[in-house]
Design an enzyme around this catalytic site. Structure first.
Site, PDB file in Angstrom:
ATOM      1  N   HIS A 140       2.450  11.531  33.106  1.00 30.52           N
ATOM      2  CA  HIS A 140       1.517  11.039  32.081  1.00 30.52           C
ATOM      3  C   HIS A 140       2.167  11.004  30.705  1.00 30.52           C
ATOM      4  O   HIS A 140       1.488  10.908  29.682  1.00 30.52           O
ATOM      5  CB  HIS A 140       0.255  11.909  32.054  1.00 30.52           C
ATOM      6  CG  HIS A 140      -0.551  11.802  33.304  1.00 30.52           C
ATOM      7  ND1 HIS A 140      -1.452  12.761  33.695  1.00 30.52           N
ATOM      8  CD2 HIS A 140      -0.584  10.860  34.273  1.00 30.52           C
ATOM      9  CE1 HIS A 140      -2.000  12.413  34.852  1.00 30.52           C
ATOM     10  NE2 HIS A 140      -1.493  11.268  35.225  1.00 30.52           N
ATOM     11  N   CYS A 153      14.896  -3.843  22.255  1.00 26.97           N
ATOM     12  CA  CYS A 153      14.391  -5.154  22.699  1.00 26.97           C
ATOM     13  C   CYS A 153      13.381  -5.767  21.739  1.00 26.97           C
ATOM     14  O   CYS A 153      12.912  -6.873  21.977  1.00 26.97           O
ATOM     15  CB  CYS A 153      13.776  -5.017  24.095  1.00 26.97           C
ATOM     16  SG  CYS A 153      12.130  -4.283  24.075  1.00 26.97           S
ATOM     17  N   ASN A 186      -4.215  28.195  42.124  1.00 29.65           N
ATOM     18  CA  ASN A 186      -5.371  27.858  41.293  1.00 29.65           C
ATOM     19  C   ASN A 186      -6.423  28.953  41.448  1.00 29.65           C
ATOM     20  O   ASN A 186      -6.762  29.309  42.574  1.00 29.65           O
ATOM     21  CB  ASN A 186      -5.949  26.505  41.748  1.00 29.65           C
ATOM     22  CG  ASN A 186      -6.878  25.894  40.714  1.00 29.65           C
ATOM     23  OD1 ASN A 186      -7.668  26.593  40.096  1.00 29.65           O
ATOM     24  ND2 ASN A 186      -6.786  24.589  40.549  1.00 29.65           N
ATOM     25  N   GLN A 199       1.621  16.547  35.217  1.00 30.80           N
ATOM     26  CA  GLN A 199       0.629  15.651  34.626  1.00 30.80           C
ATOM     27  C   GLN A 199       0.431  15.999  33.149  1.00 30.80           C
ATOM     28  O   GLN A 199      -0.257  15.300  32.438  1.00 30.80           O
ATOM     29  CB  GLN A 199      -0.701  15.789  35.376  1.00 30.80           C
ATOM     30  CG  GLN A 199      -0.618  15.412  36.839  1.00 30.80           C
ATOM     31  CD  GLN A 199      -1.854  15.866  37.609  1.00 30.80           C
ATOM     32  OE1 GLN A 199      -2.866  15.174  37.655  1.00 30.80           O
ATOM     33  NE2 GLN A 199      -1.784  17.045  38.182  1.00 30.80           N
ATOM     34  N   ASN A 200       1.038  17.095  32.721  1.00 31.30           N
ATOM     35  CA  ASN A 200       0.859  17.581  31.354  1.00 31.30           C
ATOM     36  C   ASN A 200       1.756  16.832  30.370  1.00 31.30           C
ATOM     37  O   ASN A 200       2.901  16.538  30.683  1.00 31.30           O
ATOM     38  CB  ASN A 200       1.145  19.087  31.287  1.00 31.30           C
ATOM     39  CG  ASN A 200       0.223  19.858  32.210  1.00 31.30           C
ATOM     40  OD1 ASN A 200      -0.801  19.358  32.646  1.00 31.30           O
ATOM     41  ND2 ASN A 200       0.616  21.089  32.528  1.00 31.30           N
ATOM     42  N   CYS A 232      10.526  -2.562  27.376  1.00 31.92           N
ATOM     43  CA  CYS A 232      11.695  -2.140  28.165  1.00 31.92           C
ATOM     44  C   CYS A 232      11.586  -0.679  28.607  1.00 31.92           C
ATOM     45  O   CYS A 232      12.498  -0.172  29.267  1.00 31.92           O
ATOM     46  CB  CYS A 232      12.979  -2.363  27.364  1.00 31.92           C
ATOM     47  SG  CYS A 232      13.187  -1.240  25.983  1.00 31.92           S
ATOM     48  N   SER A 252      -6.759  20.040  39.183  1.00 35.28           N
ATOM     49  CA  SER A 252      -7.958  19.804  39.994  1.00 35.28           C
ATOM     50  C   SER A 252      -7.650  18.763  41.072  1.00 35.28           C
ATOM     51  O   SER A 252      -8.489  18.471  41.920  1.00 35.28           O
ATOM     52  CB  SER A 252      -9.093  19.305  39.095  1.00 35.28           C
ATOM     53  OG  SER A 252      -8.689  18.136  38.390  1.00 35.28           O
ATOM     54  N   CYS A 277      10.865  -1.615  18.992  1.00 32.29           N
ATOM     55  CA  CYS A 277      11.965  -1.059  19.783  1.00 32.29           C
ATOM     56  C   CYS A 277      13.301  -1.566  19.253  1.00 32.29           C
ATOM     57  O   CYS A 277      13.508  -2.781  19.170  1.00 32.29           O
ATOM     58  CB  CYS A 277      11.795  -1.455  21.239  1.00 32.29           C
ATOM     59  SG  CYS A 277      13.169  -0.978  22.285  1.00 32.29           S
ATOM     60  N   ASP A 320       2.309  18.177  27.362  1.00 30.85           N
ATOM     61  CA  ASP A 320       2.489  19.217  26.328  1.00 30.85           C
ATOM     62  C   ASP A 320       3.937  19.666  26.105  1.00 30.85           C
ATOM     63  O   ASP A 320       4.172  20.546  25.250  1.00 30.85           O
ATOM     64  CB  ASP A 320       1.610  20.429  26.658  1.00 30.85           C
ATOM     65  CG  ASP A 320       1.885  21.015  28.047  1.00 30.85           C
ATOM     66  OD1 ASP A 320       0.928  21.542  28.657  1.00 30.85           O
ATOM     67  OD2 ASP A 320       3.046  20.931  28.513  1.00 30.85           O
TER      68      ASP A 320
HETATM   69  N1  APR Z   1      -3.797  29.060  36.246  1.00 31.80           N
HETATM   70  C1  APR Z   1      -3.810  28.062  37.187  1.00 31.80           C
HETATM   71  N2  APR Z   1      -4.796  27.110  37.252  1.00 31.80           N
HETATM   72  C2  APR Z   1      -5.796  27.192  36.356  1.00 31.80           C
HETATM   73  C3  APR Z   1      -5.856  28.219  35.366  1.00 31.80           C
HETATM   74  C4  APR Z   1      -4.789  29.175  35.345  1.00 31.80           C
HETATM   75  N3  APR Z   1      -4.737  30.158  34.454  1.00 31.80           N
HETATM   76  N4  APR Z   1      -6.976  28.027  34.628  1.00 31.80           N
HETATM   77  C5  APR Z   1      -7.611  26.924  35.137  1.00 31.80           C
HETATM   78  N5  APR Z   1      -6.903  26.424  36.175  1.00 31.80           N
HETATM   79  C6  APR Z   1      -7.215  25.255  37.034  1.00 31.80           C
HETATM   80  C7  APR Z   1      -8.691  24.880  37.100  1.00 31.80           C
HETATM   81  O1  APR Z   1      -9.369  25.635  38.099  1.00 31.80           O
HETATM   82  C8  APR Z   1      -8.632  23.388  37.443  1.00 31.80           C
HETATM   83  O2  APR Z   1      -8.653  23.196  38.850  1.00 31.80           O
HETATM   84  O3  APR Z   1      -6.579  24.128  36.486  1.00 31.80           O
HETATM   85  C9  APR Z   1      -7.282  22.947  36.883  1.00 31.80           C
HETATM   86  C10 APR Z   1      -7.345  22.014  35.687  1.00 31.80           C
HETATM   87  O4  APR Z   1      -7.913  20.809  36.113  1.00 31.80           O
HETATM   88  P1  APR Z   1      -8.130  19.598  35.073  1.00 31.80           P
HETATM   89  O5  APR Z   1      -8.713  20.107  33.836  1.00 31.80           O
HETATM   90  O6  APR Z   1      -8.862  18.541  35.825  1.00 31.80           O
HETATM   91  O7  APR Z   1      -6.650  19.138  34.714  1.00 31.80           O
HETATM   92  P2  APR Z   1      -5.643  18.208  35.521  1.00 31.80           P
HETATM   93  O8  APR Z   1      -5.814  18.371  36.987  1.00 31.80           O
HETATM   94  O9  APR Z   1      -4.306  18.416  34.971  1.00 31.80           O
HETATM   95  O10 APR Z   1      -6.157  16.733  35.098  1.00 31.80           O
HETATM   96  C11 APR Z   1      -5.437  15.621  35.540  1.00 31.80           C
HETATM   97  O11 APR Z   1      -6.704  14.186  34.097  1.00 31.80           O
HETATM   98  O12 APR Z   1      -7.758  13.764  32.130  1.00 31.80           O
HETATM   99  C12 APR Z   1      -6.625  13.512  32.845  1.00 31.80           C
HETATM  100  O13 APR Z   1      -4.542  12.866  31.968  1.00 31.80           O
HETATM  101  C13 APR Z   1      -5.357  13.985  32.152  1.00 31.80           C
HETATM  102  O14 APR Z   1      -3.348  14.859  33.189  1.00 31.80           O
HETATM  103  C14 APR Z   1      -4.743  14.960  33.153  1.00 31.80           C
HETATM  104  C15 APR Z   1      -5.382  14.556  34.463  1.00 31.80           C
END
Ligand code: APR
Length: 278
Positions: A142, A176, A239, A124-125, A153, A215, A173, A127
């Site tokens: 994402h 297209c 987590n 979902q990252n 396209c 999360s 683009c 980065d």
């Molecule tokens: N190692 C593993 N997990 C960790 C660490 C760590 N060092 N530090 C924090 N976390 C966990 C937190 O406990 C939390 O459950 O990572 C999770 C981050 O959750 P979010 O901030 O909600 O991120 P994410 O789940 O990726 O969000 C999903 O939401 O806002 C949108 O597009 C954005 O891709 C993102 C999506």
């Protein structure tokens, strides 16, 4: 020879160590392992999560849910904001993304792939850190903050492939003629169909899913682990904090992504000699 486990001295505690050993057996014995990651995996690379303590949305509030509609309404203005962002959280995020480098968690997942124990990684990252860590079978659901994408396209471009002229916005683009935007999926924007289709293919093929640093609260990604469970597969959560998924996960490894995934890789490789992660 397996990569030295820099965290071997890191005391994860006997309970977590036992859970990691059980997770390694499950992974080594699985036919199609898919990993799914979220912002938590990049916390150890200096990038804030979105929710919870120190989260971007916790600090600045969630952005409006109509980001994509705003883009469509005035793509030129959206591009001017992209080229010179003003919102403090966005300025901070752009700088952090430019500095960030993969951590042990990213490297361990790339190591699992090289060792033949990770068929695909869904992140979902935005980065780019999984790419930098060498992950090959990668689905960025994402998008990727470095890339550009045609909204017609769905062609994607590296920045050097499509130089942007600030006096001629939005860029078009070359294939297209469609409007091009950043590849990052805005709030309110549908997930690009090519990536979504491949995610579902992987989720359906998976008999084991590693879910690290998320999360598990944003859809459609949040439903993927439940698909695997409903199909009789295993879900291994990594987590330090409990999530909605923790209760139903097959195994919950309650620790930081870098240390836990590095230890997990070491155990999986030890269980499957001859497929060492270089
Ligand atoms: N190692 C593993 N997990 C960790 C660490 C760590 N060092 N530090 C924090 N976390 C966990 C937190 O406990 C939390 O459950 O990572 C999770 C981050 O959750 P979010 O901030 O909600 O991120 P994410 O789940 O990726 O969000 C999903 O939401 O806002 C949108 O597009 C954005 O891709 C993102 C999506």
């Amino acid at each position: 020879m397996a990569a030295a486990d820099p965290y071997s001295a890191c005391d994860l505690g006997p309970e977590l160590d036992v859970a990691i050993a059980r997770a390694a057996e499950r992974i080594a014995g699985s036919g199609h392992v898919v990993a799914m990651t979220g912002a938590g995996l990049s916390v150890e690379s200096g990038i804030s999560p979105f929710r919870g303590k120190g989260g971007l949305w916790t600090r600045y509030g969630e952005p409006p849910m109509d980001g994509f509609q705003r883009f469509l309404a005035d793509p030129r203005r959206a591009w001017q904001e992209r080229l010179s962002p003003r919102e403090p959280w966005l300025v901070g995020l752009v700088e952090t993304l430019a500095r960030a480098r993969p951590n042990a968690g990213h490297r361990a997942l790339a190591g699992l792939e090289r060792a033949g124990h990770c068929a695909c990684l869904i992140t979902q990252n935005i980065d780019d850190l999984h790419r930098q860590a060498g992950q090959r079978a990668l689905l960025e659901i994402h998008g990727n903050h470095r890339l550009l994408r045609c909204i017609e396209c769905v062609a994607r471009f590296e920045p050097e492939e499509l130089p942007v002229d600030p006096d001629d916005l939005p860029p078009r683009c070359p294939r297209c003629g469609g409007v091009v935007k950043g590849d990052t999926v805005n709030f309110g924007e549908p997930i690009p169909p090519d990536v979504l289709r491949r995610c579902y293919e992987q989720v359906e093929a998976a008999d084991c899913m590693i879910v690290a640093g998320t999360s598990a609260s944003v859809y459609p990604a949040a439903e993927f682990p439940y698909h695997v469970l409903q199909a009789g597969g295993a879900v291994i959560e990594v987590n330090p904090e409990p999530t909605d998924l923790t209760e139903v996960a097959t195994l919950a490894l309650a620790g930081p992504g870098g240390a836990v995934l590095e230890r997990l890789l070491g155990r999986v490789v030890a269980l499957s000699p001859g497929r060492a992660a270089s």
